[in-house]
Design a protein around this motif. Sequence first.
Motif, short mmCIF file in Angstrom:
data_model
loop_
_atom_site.label_atom_id
_atom_site.label_comp_id
_atom_site.label_asym_id
_atom_site.label_seq_id
_atom_site.Cartn_x
_atom_site.Cartn_y
_atom_site.Cartn_z
N ALA A 194 44.14 39.59 41.34
CA ALA A 194 45.88 40.27 40.82
C ALA A 194 46.77 38.69 40.45
O ALA A 194 47.21 38.10 39.08
CB ALA A 194 46.19 40.96 41.29
N SER A 195 46.81 37.91 41.55
CA SER A 195 47.34 36.66 41.71
C SER A 195 46.86 35.91 41.44
O SER A 195 47.82 34.45 40.71
CB SER A 195 48.03 36.41 43.39
N SER A 196 45.25 35.25 41.01
CA SER A 196 44.87 34.02 40.85
C SER A 196 44.74 34.62 39.23
O SER A 196 45.26 33.60 38.25
CB SER A 196 43.69 34.30 41.01
N ALA A 197 44.72 35.77 38.45
CA ALA A 197 45.29 36.09 37.53
C ALA A 197 46.64 35.86 36.53
O ALA A 197 47.08 34.76 35.60
CB ALA A 197 44.81 37.25 36.80
N ARG A 198 47.63 36.14 37.47
CA ARG A 198 49.62 35.59 37.00
C ARG A 198 49.19 33.77 37.20
O ARG A 198 49.53 33.39 35.71
CB ARG A 198 49.91 36.42 37.99
N PRO A 239 31.97 43.70 37.25
CA PRO A 239 32.18 42.53 36.78
C PRO A 239 33.63 42.63 36.19
O PRO A 239 33.78 43.85 35.07
CB PRO A 239 31.28 41.13 36.35
N MET A 240 34.61 41.50 36.81
CA MET A 240 35.71 42.32 35.64
C MET A 240 36.50 40.62 34.59
O MET A 240 36.09 39.62 35.52
CB MET A 240 37.00 42.39 36.67
N ARG A 241 36.58 40.76 34.12
CA ARG A 241 37.55 39.27 33.16
C ARG A 241 38.49 39.35 32.42
O ARG A 241 38.72 40.30 31.74
CB ARG A 241 35.89 38.91 32.18
N LEU A 242 39.21 37.91 32.55
CA LEU A 242 40.62 38.14 31.85
C LEU A 242 39.98 37.43 31.08
O LEU A 242 39.49 35.98 30.88
CB LEU A 242 41.24 37.92 32.88
N LEU A 244 53.40 39.32 33.33
CA LEU A 244 53.69 40.58 33.59
C LEU A 244 52.73 41.26 32.44
O LEU A 244 52.29 42.32 33.40
CB LEU A 244 55.71 41.39 32.62
N ALA A 245 52.55 41.27 31.73
CA ALA A 245 51.19 42.55 31.12
C ALA A 245 49.60 41.93 32.01
O ALA A 245 48.82 42.61 31.67
CB ALA A 245 51.40 41.72 29.79
N VAL A 246 49.79 40.51 31.39
CA VAL A 246 48.51 40.22 32.57
C VAL A 246 48.32 40.81 34.13
O VAL A 246 47.40 41.61 34.54
CB VAL A 246 47.95 38.79 32.90
N ILE A 250 45.37 39.51 24.66
CA ILE A 250 45.62 39.85 26.10
C ILE A 250 44.54 40.59 26.64
O ILE A 250 44.65 41.95 25.80
CB ILE A 250 46.82 39.61 27.28
N GLU A 251 43.22 40.16 27.12
CA GLU A 251 42.40 41.43 27.26
C GLU A 251 41.08 40.81 28.44
O GLU A 251 41.24 40.04 29.11
CB GLU A 251 40.44 41.20 26.33
#
Length: 663
Positions: A539-543, A581-584, A565-567, A595-596
């Motif tokens: 989550a921190s990497s995604a932000r 697997p998860m992907r942003l 905030l949405a991410v 944002i997906e």
Amino acid sequence: MNLTRWSARLPGGQRRASAPQDRPSGPTPSVPATRELPEARIAHEHAGHQHLAVHDVLGHLPALVAISYGPGHRLGYLSRAYTEVFGPRPTGVPAHQVMPELEELGLLPLMDQVYRTGRPRTVKARKVQLPALAGVEPPRYYTFVCAPVRETEDLGQQLAQLTGGAGKAAMVPTPADSGANTQAGTDAGRDAGDCTADLATDAVADSAAGAAADSAAGAVTDAAAPQSVRTALGLSSLGLGSFASLRRSTGASDVCGVLVFGAEVTDQVRVTERLRESERRQREAAVTLQRSLLPQKLEQPDDLRVAATYQPGGADTAVGGDWYDVITLGGGRTALVIGDVMGRGMRAAAVMGQLRTAVRAYARLDLPPHEVLQLLDGLASEIDASQIATCVYAVFDPSEQCLSYASAGHLPLMVRLADGTITRPEEPGGPPLGTGGWMHTSSNLPFTAGSTGVLYTDGLVERRDQDIDHSLDTLAGTLAGATGAPDVICSRLLRAMGVTPEHDDDVAALVFQLPQRDNDTAELFRTASLDLLGGAEAASSARAFTQGVLTSWRVGEELQDLGVLAVSELVSNSLTHGHPPMRLRLRRTDRRLTIEVTDADDHLPRRKRALPADESGRGLEIVATIASNWGTRRTPDGGKAVWCEFLLKRSSTGGVDPAPGDA
């Protein structure tokens, strides 16, 4: 047995037969045979019928009757009804000189054809305006038949007798005949019923009398022909020879005149006009209904350029059930739909409207194309089991640059790639909607930058005199060479396929393009993605990733905060409830930021209201509040995607800020 009671129920003859016979015996008085009286009466009446005059019979007919003779169509007889409509005419004069109405009605050329060929001709529903009632009464309509008069017929034999010796001018008519001839040749106002000859004997005589006239026709002289008949027809003073010298040397050598018969059909024409007007109003209502059910304005996706056209069939063709639609889905995806309801008229248009509404509702569920068609198949059976429809449902994903589609009995879509190559699906589609019992499947086609696709209905390619495969090849060749905007390509396809306003079928076409971006516009269409690895630190990497990407895209500071905030909420929700697997994925266009987040779990999250004491369950509530739109969908690999969008606007500094109301 009580004979009195039973005899009351019997007819008179049976009662008399059943009554007791108590008459005195003796000789029975003689009674004439039952056949003698009818035969005598028939013979007496037949003798009287032989003296009926043809001009008296024709004079009472409501039809228009004119008889001409010779190649110049000299007038020999006019019925009373004819003179009431067009006025009296002198006999013995060529028709083109005294009967201008024949030229106006186009009958003179037909009379020439009849005289030359010996075959009757007909003209239907010719408008006739009575001169005396012009402007007061509407015009009348008549159907005219021009029929040949032959020498072998009764009327032809009598005309031949009348002209057989007319060339002898030394003949002196009787005073009564001379007066009749003078009046027939000079008095144009004479009533046609009086200016005709007594054509009775030969016109209505039985076959025996006709045969006798045939045997005597070759030896007839001026003395043999009734002088009063010749003068009544205006022939005795014309100096004409026999009809053998008047006729043209054609195959119809026995034609000696032409009979023009006009029957009034005003009522039929009025009824036909009312029916035609009623059909026109019904067609206009159906076209108006169908156009109102079609999209009044196409949605314009961020990535695609689209244009569509609908053209109803000609005036003699009932409106059909062709339809199309463009639906903007979440995450930058776009649904492209075209369909055709079998049948015509208001019913087909109504079914089309119901199917289009259902497609838009199912599209909001963000289902794969084959699942949408599966739902439509069941709905079509419920709407009307006797109606079937065809449909193509396609979804364009700009991130994958792929076109996913499913077909239910419809013609295949066509895609022209940037290099001009035409791609058509090779695998057959499923059966039409409403048939049931079929599992539809989805297929994929590449749709890269510079590609153009077309969806169309059968009216564009089906022809009665041409194989449909040949028409499809023609359409593919036209699409391969078509360039320009989608609306230009639509017009070019219709012209190339020969579609005109009088086309015999409805035509609908939908053209969509993925344009190639130049350097300036390419900056506004960008994509970035990140694989989410590890545990809570993802989550921190995604932000941090989102903050850096949005900064490089030069979006406004407020939008950067909302995007981060949405991410954070979407990634945290996926880490808690999903599976790797998860992907942003971040994607921006000139109008929105998307944002997906995807993962391998197929459970679709739902928005719910969290209670004050709940410590979780507020993530989607926050996303729905700050974003302009959000949603979920299942991915083809069995997982799910959760997305949200923010609308953009241009700022005065050249950056992009969130649109009002987004935050």
